[in-house]
Design a protein around this motif. Structure first.
Motif, mmCIF file in Angstrom:
data_model
loop_
_atom_site.group_PDB
_atom_site.id
_atom_site.type_symbol
_atom_site.label_atom_id
_atom_site.label_comp_id
_atom_site.label_asym_id
_atom_site.label_seq_id
_atom_site.Cartn_x
_atom_site.Cartn_y
_atom_site.Cartn_z
ATOM 1 N N THR A 14 -2.912 -7.021 2.844
ATOM 2 C CA THR A 14 -2.245 -8.313 2.698
ATOM 3 C C THR A 14 -3.290 -9.411 2.860
ATOM 4 O O THR A 14 -4.069 -9.396 3.819
ATOM 5 C CB THR A 14 -1.131 -8.485 3.748
ATOM 6 N N ARG A 36 5.140 -11.947 -0.426
ATOM 7 C CA ARG A 36 5.938 -11.797 0.797
ATOM 8 C C ARG A 36 7.000 -12.898 0.798
ATOM 9 O O ARG A 36 6.717 -14.055 1.124
ATOM 10 C CB ARG A 36 5.026 -11.895 2.021
ATOM 11 N N THR A 45 0.687 -8.966 -0.862
ATOM 12 C CA THR A 45 0.362 -7.585 -0.495
ATOM 13 C C THR A 45 0.029 -6.791 -1.755
ATOM 14 O O THR A 45 0.761 -6.847 -2.757
ATOM 15 C CB THR A 45 1.539 -6.923 0.247
#
Length: 529
Positions: free
Chosen positions: A310, A400, A385
């Protein structure tokens, strides 16, 4: 005592050198198999051949150059002997006398001269002794075990082969595989023109070689592998075509139909190194590099496999639709033996939509996400991510997300004079973000103009860093600035890696490091300005 076996010298593979005999053997191997092979594959073939050759040599040495010493035999003065326990060292018997030991039956002692200053004594006439066993190849010697040698030394030998092959005009390489030039099929310009038309009809590519062969009808009355390799070489040597397949796969693309950002780095990603910067303390740089991924920095290769990463975006990557090919991020994307550009597909993890992506290896970034960024509402500082796909040539990506809420967020405003101002304003946001990296940009086009102005005026990095630090400090009651948020802010108007930013801060007399990557700009200096 265990019997000795024929073994290689301990440093044999560490000091391995490739002889002309080895090169001739590999060349003949390629001629016989008519199959292109990588240096790693050829290293395995060579290791097995060398082990076979060395075993035969050890056996020959056992039979030549004097009798092999065994304690059971009787010897005479002047007799030449070789000693397995001394690495087959040769000596001459210069004296024979009776030996005595109450624990052994009658035996003799021979004195052996190895050179004018070295004499040693050995037992003779002893019927029972472990050294009387016949010498055989030591099956337990790992240096004669092909699997062991390939595992521990194969990569080094492959690198040596690549270095030698590159200077050999009789061999050619495509996608890491080598082949004799003498066996290649001639591919005329007419077939290359047809290949260009095929790729153009496919939108530029990518297409595997076999798909191109099926449409251009290149004669294949020889080994099909030879025909395919020959076309690969012809395409590689023609500037119209670009080999863009990941390692182990050959895919072709028309260069003129590749995105411009794949051939030339976007302006926002270009970095001009500044001379005379003070080197930042390694521990501070390491600390900052753990928080950000920047393709201009050197990261250690992860010791363990990385499933997903991430990361948060800085403005240049967000604006260019790219990701940094840095640190563990790089391990998630396909690479290649030689190709500077690798074509693959991003796959949206939510809906499965594919997006064409490019790994631009020379400049260490991944291109192809501008449309996806816009669709997902991604902004500088957003968390993204990335993980490896289930199929080769696929990489999953997701933004996200969170429930949209109105929040006070750092916002950049631009004055009529082009000056940068940071303020806190309320915005509705539906993506997760890094609090130190988040920056709302109401007018990206205006920021592009500031970037161009900075570039043309060659504004020093020191001035940009000090200006941004002053602006950010106004948003903090303590007047502190964290290096990560300063890194994101500076990259709004000038491309700057973490190491350069920390070097600038280390060289500014009016900046104090407070620890934990927090810095303070001297208030006294502010008054002077």
């Amino acid at each position: 005592m265990a019997s000795l076996g024929l073994s290689l010298e301990p440093g044999y593979w560490q000091n391995f050198t490739i002889a002309d005999e080895d090169l001739q053997f590999l060349y003949n191997h390629l001629l016989e198999t008519e199959m292109p092979q990588t240096a790693a594959e050829l290293a395995e073939v060579l290791i097995k051949e060398r082990i076979h050759r060395e075993i035969e040599r050890l056996k020959r040495e056992q039979e030549a150059g004097g009798e092999l010493y065994q304690p059971k035999n009787h010897y005479r003065i002047g007799q030449a002997l070789r000693f397995p326990a001394l690495g087959m060292k040769q000596g001459v018997v210069v004296n024979v006398r009776p030996g005595f030991n109450p624990d052994y039956p009658p035996f003799e002692v021979i004195e052996v001269e190895f050179d004018s200053s070295t004499h040693k004594e050995f037992a003779a006439g002893l019927a029972e002794h472990s050294l009387n066993a016949p010498m055989v190849v030591n099956a337990q010697d790992p240096l004669l075990d092909a699997k062991y040698v390939i595992k521990h030394y194969g990569r080094e030998i492959a690198a040596k082969l690549n270095a030698i092959f590159e200077t050999n005009p009789d061999l050619v390489r495509i996608a890491g595989a080598w082949f004799p030039r003498a066996l290649l099929v001639d591919v005329s310009i007419g077939y290359l023109n047809l290949a260009e038309a095929v790729l153009e009809m496919a939108g530029g590519g990518p297409l595997p070689t076999r798909a191109i062969l099926e449409q251009i009808e290149l004669p294949s009355d020889v080994n099909p592998k030879l025909t395919e390799f020959s076309l690969n070489l012809a395409l590689q040597e023609d500037g119209r075509f670009d080999e863009v397949g990941p390692a182990g796969q050959i895919l072709w693309f028309l260069k003129r139909l590749e995105p411009e950002a794949v051939q030339t780095p976007p302006v926002l990603l270009k970095y001009s190194a500044q001379d005379g910067l003070v080197k930042p303390p390694p521990n501070i740089l390491e600390e900052l590099n753990r928080l950000v991924y920047d393709e201009l920095e050197d990261y250690e290769v992860p010791s363990e496999e990385v499933g997903e990463v991430t990361l948060s975006l800085i403005f240049p990557h967000w604006r260019a639709g790219t990701l940094p090919l840095a640190g563990p991020v790089a391990t998630l994307f396909p690479t290649a033996y030689e190709s500077p550009r690798v074509r693959f597909n991003f796959v949206d993890e939510e809906d499965g939509t594919p997006y064409p992506g490019w790994v631009v290896r020379p400049y260490r970034y991944i291109y192809g996400l501008k449309e996806w960024f816009a669709r997902q509402g991604v902004i500088p500082g957003s968390l993204i991510t990335v993980r490896q796909g289930e199929k080769p040539g696929e990489v999953f990506i997701r933004a996200r997300k969170k429930r949209p809420t109105k929040e006070w967020l750092r916002t950049v405003l631009i004055g009529s004079d082009g000056g940068i101002v940071f303020t806190m304003l309320k915005h509705t946001l539906g993506v997760e973000y890094d609090e130190r990296m988040i920056i709302i940009i109401p007018d990206p086009d205006r920021l592009d103009q500031v970037w161009e102005q900075m570039h043309h005026q060659r504004t020093p990095l020191e001035r940009v860093a000090r200006t941004m630090a002053k602006e950010l400090a106004k948003l903090n009651p303590q007047g502190h600035v964290h290096a990560q948020e300063l890194y994101a802010a500076v990259n709004l108007v000038k491309r700057c890696p973490p190491s350069a930013l920390l070097a600038v801060l280390a060289g500014l007399p009016d900046v104090t490091h407070l620890g934990d990557l927090y810095f303070r700009l001297s208030e006294e200096e502010d008054r002077h300005e």
